[in-house]
Design an enzyme around this catalytic site. Structure first.
Site, mmCIF file in Angstrom:
data_model
loop_
_atom_site.group_PDB
_atom_site.id
_atom_site.type_symbol
_atom_site.label_atom_id
_atom_site.label_comp_id
_atom_site.label_asym_id
_atom_site.label_seq_id
_atom_site.Cartn_x
_atom_site.Cartn_y
_atom_site.Cartn_z
ATOM 1 N N LYS A 55 1.334 11.887 14.007
ATOM 2 C CA LYS A 55 2.785 11.640 14.444
ATOM 3 C C LYS A 55 3.159 12.680 15.451
ATOM 4 C CE LYS A 55 4.874 9.578 10.460
ATOM 5 N NZ LYS A 55 5.270 8.076 11.142
ATOM 6 N N ASP A 101 -1.030 8.236 4.383
ATOM 7 C CA ASP A 101 -0.273 7.223 4.872
ATOM 8 C C ASP A 101 -0.873 6.232 5.823
ATOM 9 O OD1 ASP A 101 2.312 5.861 5.599
ATOM 10 O OD2 ASP A 101 2.415 6.757 7.475
ATOM 11 N N HIS A 156 -0.220 -4.619 5.853
ATOM 12 C CA HIS A 156 0.131 -5.273 6.979
ATOM 13 C C HIS A 156 -0.714 -5.057 8.070
ATOM 14 C CE1 HIS A 156 2.368 -1.612 8.260
ATOM 15 N NE2 HIS A 156 2.182 -2.314 9.642
ATOM 16 N N HIS A 184 -4.640 1.926 6.038
ATOM 17 C CA HIS A 184 -4.929 1.049 7.070
ATOM 18 C C HIS A 184 -6.077 1.161 8.101
ATOM 19 C CE1 HIS A 184 -0.540 0.525 6.779
ATOM 20 N NE2 HIS A 184 -0.292 1.379 7.474
ATOM 21 N N LYS A 195 0.830 -1.195 0.078
ATOM 22 C CA LYS A 195 0.022 -0.078 0.146
ATOM 23 C C LYS A 195 0.987 1.419 -0.030
ATOM 24 C CE LYS A 195 0.882 1.978 3.994
ATOM 25 N NZ LYS A 195 1.166 3.293 4.388
#
Ligand code: NDP
Length: 455
Positions: free
Chosen positions: A323, A219, A162, A224, A132
């Protein structure tokens, strides 16, 4: 030396290979669940076979066990241009067994690689795995799917995320399916708000080359977290056959839209400035090496969506990831509605109870309001908690084990990838046009002032 399978890692010199892919593979090898492997590393850097073996040794020694020496002996490195058909042909010719071509490449390079592969005759049994994000927007994801369909039968193409290899994420299905205590309240009648959060204390960690072009929304959320949302909100499938599971995920994602179709109200973004996280000084994101500050890349993204199904209609679903935050969190949390009526004379515990599925560390917590110490008519909050056993494999071990076995259950279906882009695209457009202000927050804080932290 006999070899059963060849894995060609395109992007062997990159961060993913070193930090996640190879340690994950080592866990699979160490448990004796991998075939005899030839590992070919390929990348743009001028590495030797020994450089590649060094990397394999460093990343796999701890977990791969006795199989490592023979893996090292068979290992090769090929400097290549992954976008060039001749170079790809030569690379595939180095495989001594049916190859798994693993594209651990930047997304735009992977698109060119797939285009170049159209001119290459693929050896029998070739499998293709892609990392991805799949494409760089909805249109390129659709074009990529078309190219992939022309290249190989669908069952030999694996889109890897993942998060689907994380045992706790996969466990969302079992947890819901097997436990009435959860599934019976897992709906709009009992849930006031659903939160899917992945807040990290890690800052950029030298990954500007990739991250500055992606940002938190692409991201983390586009890939995800929307997959986690699909597993959390889908109707339970009748089996884990890929067609059933992917169909159920797709249905949930098709019903998902930015709340009110209005990114100005339902999304917010921010970027960290200098600060301190867990005792470490973190520079201003804009000053990090390789960052183009004018790009306005966000390091914290939040978005509210609706899943318009009978189960979830009108329940706000918050997706957030950032982050360099002061507190880490990785969870799916269902905040429960107030009881319809409490008998007069009983006082409730403050705030709303929740069911929390922590993805890391893996833990389930169900809040209950019970009589506390003292006055029996005054309720106080306790949490029933249970730790999920960690999977035997690292997430990438799970992923690679499934791929090598030809099992696509916990990979991303092509249409799912397109839907994930479709959902975030209005937000990306609004952010690109600067219609949603880029706010800032000091590294180590909870986010910008005025953003109410999720409780
Ligand atoms: P990096 O930038 O660290 O590595 C990119 C790799 O691609 C390098 O090995 C580079 O080789 C190689 N490469 C780039 N262009 C070419 C080319 N034309 N020909 C041959 N090789 C090329 O990226 P990451 O490893 O971080 O990410 C790779 C993929 O994995 C991305 O899609 C990312 O989204 C995904 N991913 C990454 C995660 C992570 O934590 N890193 C987590 C989950 C997914 P060289 O530098 O030698 O030229």
């Amino acid at each position: 030396m006999p070899t059963d399978r060849t894995i060609i890692v395109l992007g062997a010199t990159g961060d993913l290979a070193e930090r996640l892919l190879l340690p994950g593979l080592a866990s699979l090898v160490g448990l004796g669940r991998a075939p005899r492997l030839q590992l070919i590393g390929a990348g743009g850097s001028d590495w030797s076979d020994d450089d590649w073996r060094d990397l394999l040794g460093r990343t796999m020694a701890e977990r791969a066990g006795e199989a490592l020496p023979s893996i090292l002996e068979r290992a090769r490195y090929v400097r290549t241009d992954a976008t060039d058909a001749d170079a790809l042909r030569a690379l595939l010719a180095a495989a001594t067994a049916p190859p798994l071509l693993y594209l651990a490449l930047p997304p735009s390079v992977a698109l060119d690689t797939v285009a170049a592969l159209a001119a290459v005759e693929l050896p029998d049994g070739t499998q293709l795995a892609l990392e991805k994000p799949f494409g760089v927007d909805a249109a390129s994801a659709a074009a990529l799917n078309e190219r992939l369909a022309a290249l190989l039968p669908q069952e030999r193409v694996f889109r890897i995320d993942h998060f689907l290899g994380m045992s706790t994420v996969a466990n969302l299905i079992g947890l819901r399916a097997a436990n009435r205590v959860i599934e019976s309240v897992w709906n709009r009648d009992s849930v006031e708000r659903l939160e899917i959060v992945f807040d990290e204390s890690l800052a950029l960690e030298g990954r500007a080359g990739y991250y500055d072009g992606a940002g938190a929304l692409v991201d983390m959320i586009q890939s995800h977290l929307l997959l986690v949302l699909a597993l959390a909100t889908m109707e339970l499938p009748s089996s884990l056959d890929p067609a059933d599971l992917h169909g159920a995920m797709l249905q949930a994602l098709r019903a998902t839209r930015v709340r009110g179709d209005d990114p100005l109200v339902s999304s917010r973004r921010a970027r960290y400035t200098a600060g301190e996280v867990e005792g470490r000084r973190v520079p201003d994101y804009a000053d990090e090496e390789g960052v183009d500050a004018a790009r306005g890349t966000e390091t914290l993204a939040e978005l509210v969506v609706d899943v318009a199904t009978p189960r979830w209609a009108d329940v706000p679903i918050v997706l957030r990831s950032g982050k360099a935050l002061g507190a880490t969190a990785a969870h799916v949390r269902a905040v429960l509605r107030e009881p319809a009526h409490l008998p007069r004379g009983i006082s409730a515990a403050p705030g709303a109870p929740a069911i929390t599925i922590d993805l890391a560390p893996e833990r389930l917590a169900i809040d209950l309001d019970i009589t506390g110490e003292g006055d029996p008519s005054v309720l106080s909050r306790v949490a029933l908690t249970a730790a999920f056993a960690a999977g035997a494999l690292e997430p990438y071990g799970e992923v690679l084990g499934d791929v090598l076995a030809g099992d696509a259950t916990f990979t991303v279906a092509g249409e799912v990838a397109e839907e994930c882009w479709r959902i975030v695209e209005p937000v990306l457009e609004a952010w690109r046009a600067d219609r949603v202000p880029l706010q800032s927050y000091p590294a180590g804080s909870q986010g910008p002032e005025g953003w109410a932290p999720l409780p």
